[in-house]
Design a protein around this motif. Structure first.
Motif, PDB file in Angstrom:
ATOM      1  N   THR A 132       0.815  -1.223   0.000  1.00 19.17           N
ATOM      2  CA  THR A 132       0.000   0.000   0.000  1.00 19.17           C
ATOM      3  C   THR A 132       0.845   1.268   0.000  1.00 19.17           C
ATOM      4  O   THR A 132       0.364   2.329  -0.391  1.00 19.17           O
ATOM      5  CB  THR A 132      -0.940   0.000   1.213  1.00 19.17           C
ATOM      6  OG1 THR A 132      -0.203  -0.392   2.380  1.00 19.17           O
ATOM      7  CG2 THR A 132      -2.063  -1.003   1.007  1.00 19.17           C
TER       8      THR A 132
ATOM      9  N   THR B  86       0.329  -4.118   3.655  1.00 14.06           N
ATOM     10  CA  THR B  86      -0.819  -4.544   4.448  1.00 14.06           C
ATOM     11  C   THR B  86      -1.119  -6.004   4.134  1.00 14.06           C
ATOM     12  O   THR B  86      -1.105  -6.404   2.966  1.00 14.06           O
ATOM     13  CB  THR B  86      -2.059  -3.687   4.143  1.00 14.06           C
ATOM     14  OG1 THR B  86      -1.749  -2.315   4.391  1.00 14.06           O
ATOM     15  CG2 THR B  86      -3.221  -4.102   5.025  1.00 14.06           C
TER      16      THR B  86
ATOM     17  N   PRO C  81      -8.228  -8.282   8.248  1.00 11.24           N
ATOM     18  CA  PRO C  81      -6.869  -7.787   8.464  1.00 11.24           C
ATOM     19  C   PRO C  81      -6.021  -8.780   9.257  1.00 11.24           C
ATOM     20  O   PRO C  81      -6.444  -9.295  10.290  1.00 11.24           O
ATOM     21  CB  PRO C  81      -7.082  -6.483   9.246  1.00 11.24           C
ATOM     22  CG  PRO C  81      -8.426  -6.630   9.884  1.00 11.24           C
ATOM     23  CD  PRO C  81      -9.243  -7.484   8.960  1.00 11.24           C
TER      24      PRO C  81
ATOM     25  N   ARG D 187       0.415  -5.747   9.272  1.00 13.03           N
ATOM     26  CA  ARG D 187       0.981  -4.700   8.428  1.00 13.03           C
ATOM     27  C   ARG D 187       2.484  -4.657   8.630  1.00 13.03           C
ATOM     28  O   ARG D 187       3.009  -5.125   9.646  1.00 13.03           O
ATOM     29  CB  ARG D 187       0.365  -3.337   8.756  1.00 13.03           C
ATOM     30  CG  ARG D 187       0.743  -2.792  10.122  1.00 13.03           C
ATOM     31  CD  ARG D 187       0.081  -1.459  10.424  1.00 13.03           C
ATOM     32  NE  ARG D 187       0.558  -0.873  11.682  1.00 13.03           N
ATOM     33  CZ  ARG D 187       0.091  -1.177  12.871  1.00 13.03           C
ATOM     34  NH1 ARG D 187      -0.871  -2.072  12.978  1.00 13.03           N
ATOM     35  NH2 ARG D 187       0.593  -0.616  13.956  1.00 13.03           N
TER      36      ARG D 187
END
Length: 216
Positions: free
Chosen positions: A33, A45, A53, A56
């Motif tokens: 990203t 990410t 999610p 990261r």
């Protein structure tokens, strides 16, 4: 074992990496990203197969030196962030070498050493104090002034350094067909480190893209 497939724009810039198991079932998606920021970075990410999610990767702060530094890896299933340290020296430019990546998993330190050419992309070694000190000494002993441009001596020093690390406990390969990358480990403690291995693959691939630009 994990497999990594790159999804790219028309100019061959990767915008997503799909990470699968041996049966090609998606384990996660890794999206760089940071490429879309006003000042591009290697921010990544991590998402699950259903876009949940997973974590990261935060790159080091910007500096005049374009590569190297510490990447902070925050994973949803890990209480403490992991740190992946990229080491890349000016002499590596002469030898066309890839950066080394130092990291720890469950308290054990490892180092991943790259090879720009051929199917064998990276090898992963246990990084004990003894091997680390010996490898550093071998590098220092073989260091040649860059002003001399003695590439042959630098290559001999690199070969001496290579044999100080012992047998690899894992490898990242570029298969001639199928996935773009394939990572396999033989060290039992790394068997479940799928996300960390995926991060190593993506960081190394982004490094190549930054150095070489669009490929055909």
């Amino acid at each position: 074992m994990i497999r990594v497939y790159k999804e790219t724009f028309s100019e061959h810039q990767a915008y997503r990496y799909r990470v699968t198991d041996e049966a090609d079932q998606t384990l996660c998606l890794a999206e760089p990203t940071g490429l879309f920021l006003p000042n591009p970075t290697r921010e990544i990410t991590l998402w699950g197969p259903n876009r949940e999610p997973l974590g990261r990767v935060t790159p080091p702060d910007s500096s005049r030196w374009p590569w190297g530094g510490e990447y902070t890896v925050v994973l949803a299933d890990q209480e403490t962030p992991l740190v992946v340290t990229e080491q890349w020296e000016l002499v590596d430019m002469l030898l066309l070498r890839l950066p080394r990546y130092h990291f720890q998993w469950e308290g054990t330190p490892y180092v991943a050493r790259g090879n720009r050419f051929g199917e064998q992309f990276y090898e992963i070694f246990l990084c004990t104090p003894e091997t680390g000190e010996e490898a550093e000494a071998a590098t220092d002993a073989g260091t040649v002034s860059l002003a001399d441009l003695d590439v042959a001596e630098l290559e001999r020093a690199a070969e001496r350094e290579k044999h100080r690390w012992g047998e690899p406990v894992g490898a990242i390969r570029r298969p001639s067909r199928g996935p773009h990358y394939q990572a396999e480990v033989w060290d039992s403690s790394l068997q479940e480190a799928h996300l960390l291995l995926a991060v190593l693959v993506v960081l190394a691939d982004l490094h190549l893209q930054e150095q070489e630009g669009p490929t055909t």
